[in-house]
Scaffold this motif. Structure first.
Motif, mmCIF file in Angstrom:
data_model
loop_
_atom_site.group_PDB
_atom_site.id
_atom_site.type_symbol
_atom_site.label_atom_id
_atom_site.label_comp_id
_atom_site.label_asym_id
_atom_site.label_seq_id
_atom_site.Cartn_x
_atom_site.Cartn_y
_atom_site.Cartn_z
ATOM 1 N N ARG A 32 0.814 -1.215 0.000
ATOM 2 C CA ARG A 32 0.000 0.000 0.000
ATOM 3 C C ARG A 32 0.851 1.269 0.000
ATOM 4 N NH1 ARG A 32 -4.937 -0.428 4.041
ATOM 5 N NH2 ARG A 32 -5.351 1.473 2.923
ATOM 6 N N ILE A 33 2.157 1.126 -0.164
ATOM 7 C CA ILE A 33 3.031 2.284 -0.180
ATOM 8 C C ILE A 33 2.635 3.212 -1.335
ATOM 9 C CG2 ILE A 33 4.809 1.185 -1.628
ATOM 10 C CD1 ILE A 33 6.926 2.610 0.097
ATOM 11 N N THR A 34 2.684 4.509 -1.112
ATOM 12 C CA THR A 34 2.355 5.450 -2.184
ATOM 13 C C THR A 34 3.491 5.476 -3.200
ATOM 14 O OG1 THR A 34 3.399 7.346 -1.126
ATOM 15 C CG2 THR A 34 1.068 6.904 -0.563
ATOM 16 N N TYR A 35 3.179 5.867 -4.427
ATOM 17 C CA TYR A 35 4.225 5.962 -5.443
ATOM 18 C C TYR A 35 5.263 7.004 -5.050
ATOM 19 C CZ TYR A 35 1.780 2.809 -8.538
ATOM 20 O OH TYR A 35 1.195 1.694 -9.071
ATOM 21 N N GLN A 36 4.818 8.067 -4.383
ATOM 22 C CA GLN A 36 5.767 9.087 -3.934
ATOM 23 C C GLN A 36 6.753 8.501 -2.926
ATOM 24 O OE1 GLN A 36 6.174 12.235 -5.133
ATOM 25 N NE2 GLN A 36 8.004 12.257 -3.851
ATOM 26 N N ALA A 37 6.244 7.787 -1.929
ATOM 27 C CA ALA A 37 7.115 7.164 -0.923
ATOM 28 C C ALA A 37 7.994 6.085 -1.555
ATOM 29 C CB ALA A 37 6.284 6.589 0.218
ATOM 30 N N LEU A 38 7.430 5.332 -2.480
ATOM 31 C CA LEU A 38 8.196 4.299 -3.170
ATOM 32 C C LEU A 38 9.336 4.921 -3.976
ATOM 33 C CD1 LEU A 38 8.565 1.319 -3.982
ATOM 34 C CD2 LEU A 38 6.894 1.720 -5.819
ATOM 35 N N SER A 39 9.026 5.978 -4.683
ATOM 36 C CA SER A 39 10.059 6.625 -5.500
ATOM 37 C C SER A 39 11.186 7.180 -4.628
ATOM 38 C CB SER A 39 9.451 7.719 -6.379
ATOM 39 O OG SER A 39 8.968 8.781 -5.596
ATOM 40 N N CYS A 49 9.409 5.887 -11.580
ATOM 41 C CA CYS A 49 9.107 4.809 -10.633
ATOM 42 C C CYS A 49 7.770 4.160 -11.010
ATOM 43 C CB CYS A 49 9.071 5.365 -9.214
ATOM 44 S SG CYS A 49 8.839 4.089 -7.967
ATOM 45 N N LEU A 50 6.753 4.964 -11.269
ATOM 46 C CA LEU A 50 5.449 4.455 -11.685
ATOM 47 C C LEU A 50 5.567 3.650 -12.975
ATOM 48 C CD1 LEU A 50 2.347 4.312 -11.548
ATOM 49 C CD2 LEU A 50 2.287 6.546 -12.668
ATOM 50 N N GLU A 51 6.355 4.128 -13.926
ATOM 51 C CA GLU A 51 6.540 3.421 -15.197
ATOM 52 C C GLU A 51 7.202 2.055 -14.970
ATOM 53 O OE1 GLU A 51 8.673 6.246 -17.581
ATOM 54 O OE2 GLU A 51 6.875 7.475 -17.901
ATOM 55 N N ARG A 52 8.159 2.001 -14.048
ATOM 56 C CA ARG A 52 8.811 0.726 -13.742
ATOM 57 C C ARG A 52 7.817 -0.248 -13.109
ATOM 58 N NH1 ARG A 52 14.611 -0.223 -12.970
ATOM 59 N NH2 ARG A 52 15.761 1.494 -13.925
ATOM 60 N N VAL A 53 7.007 0.234 -12.180
ATOM 61 C CA VAL A 53 6.016 -0.634 -11.546
ATOM 62 C C VAL A 53 5.050 -1.158 -12.605
ATOM 63 C CG1 VAL A 53 4.074 -0.727 -9.925
ATOM 64 C CG2 VAL A 53 6.194 0.425 -9.264
ATOM 65 N N ARG A 54 4.587 -0.310 -13.481
ATOM 66 C CA ARG A 54 3.659 -0.742 -14.541
ATOM 67 C C ARG A 54 4.312 -1.759 -15.466
ATOM 68 N NH1 ARG A 54 0.671 4.968 -15.632
ATOM 69 N NH2 ARG A 54 -0.819 4.763 -13.928
ATOM 70 N N ARG A 55 5.613 -1.560 -15.784
ATOM 71 C CA ARG A 55 6.329 -2.512 -16.628
ATOM 72 C C ARG A 55 6.437 -3.866 -15.921
ATOM 73 N NH1 ARG A 55 11.437 -3.852 -16.393
ATOM 74 N NH2 ARG A 55 12.084 -1.974 -15.296
ATOM 75 N N LEU A 56 6.734 -3.849 -14.624
ATOM 76 C CA LEU A 56 6.816 -5.101 -13.853
ATOM 77 C C LEU A 56 5.455 -5.804 -13.801
ATOM 78 C CD1 LEU A 56 9.138 -3.843 -10.975
ATOM 79 C CD2 LEU A 56 9.731 -5.548 -12.728
ATOM 80 N N GLU A 57 4.384 -5.028 -13.723
ATOM 81 C CA GLU A 57 3.035 -5.607 -13.750
ATOM 82 C C GLU A 57 2.741 -6.212 -15.118
ATOM 83 O OE1 GLU A 57 0.922 -2.575 -10.528
ATOM 84 O OE2 GLU A 57 0.739 -2.161 -12.670
ATOM 85 N N GLN A 58 3.060 -5.481 -16.189
ATOM 86 C CA GLN A 58 2.777 -5.970 -17.542
ATOM 87 C C GLN A 58 3.567 -7.226 -17.886
ATOM 88 O OE1 GLN A 58 3.613 -2.413 -19.774
ATOM 89 N NE2 GLN A 58 1.548 -1.590 -19.486
ATOM 90 N N LYS A 59 4.793 -7.322 -17.375
ATOM 91 C CA LYS A 59 5.609 -8.513 -17.622
ATOM 92 C C LYS A 59 5.173 -9.705 -16.779
ATOM 93 C CE LYS A 59 10.048 -6.710 -19.135
ATOM 94 N NZ LYS A 59 11.492 -6.686 -18.810
#
Length: 171
Positions: A32-39, A49-59
């Motif tokens: 549940r970490i926010t993208y801001q905190a994650l970044s 950071c958001l783009e990387r998370v989305r890429r990891l989800e898509q893969k």
């Protein structure tokens, strides 16, 4: 939780860099970490950071997000580890059994294994009688081809599954 777009291959493992591993570990610890905190945690600005998370989800590396719920809070007072041996291992019989097991909400985990059993399953039930009724129904149906179900009941959990370890073994 939706199924992955595709299963990650062995090459997907090698395609993960240090930042990907940091992202995965942070999400494993707190989905549940926010993208801001994650970044901030991984040293990227929010957009990459958001783009990387989305890429990891898509893969399919990130399969989904879920809450870990205490089984007894839902009335699952019985947790059983069941080894299932096939009497009839034909393809059609296996497919029927696998469909029935994966569709049953009491079967919370299922693996095809080698060795003494053909499958191992984690099964939850409110009572021993409910567990017995479930396994008897599977054993009684000849279309499932089950020869034997060996049950081990969980008495106490010392360590719950909370995700696969994320480690950077390449350093």
């Amino acid at each position: 939780m939706k199924p992955p777009a595709k299963l990650p291959s062995r090459s997907a493992k090698t395609a993960l860099d240090r930042i990907d591993l940091l992202i995965l570990e942070a999400l494993r610890q707190n989905g549940r970490i926010t993208y801001q905190a994650l970044s901030e945690r991984v040293g990227l600005s929010a957009r990459p950071c958001l783009e990387r998370v989305r890429r990891l989800e898509q893969k399919g590396v990130i399969r989904g997000y879920t809450a870990l719920v205490e089984p007894s809070a839902l009335g699952h007072d019985i947790i059983a580890l069941a080894g299932i041996s096939m009497r009839d291992p034909s393809t059609g019989t296996r497919q029927r059994l696998e469909r029935a097991l994966t569709a049953n909400p009491a079967v919370v985990e299922l693996q095809v294994v080698n060795g003494e059993y053909d499958y191992t399953a984690r099964i939850v039930a409110p009572t021993l009688a409910a567990y017995e009724a479930l396994t008897e129904a599977f054993l009684a149906d000849p279309g499932f081809g089950i020869g034997r179900i060996h049950t081990t009941f969980v008495l106490k959990t010392l360590k719950d599954f909370d995700g696969y370890p994320v480690a950077d073994n390449r350093s």
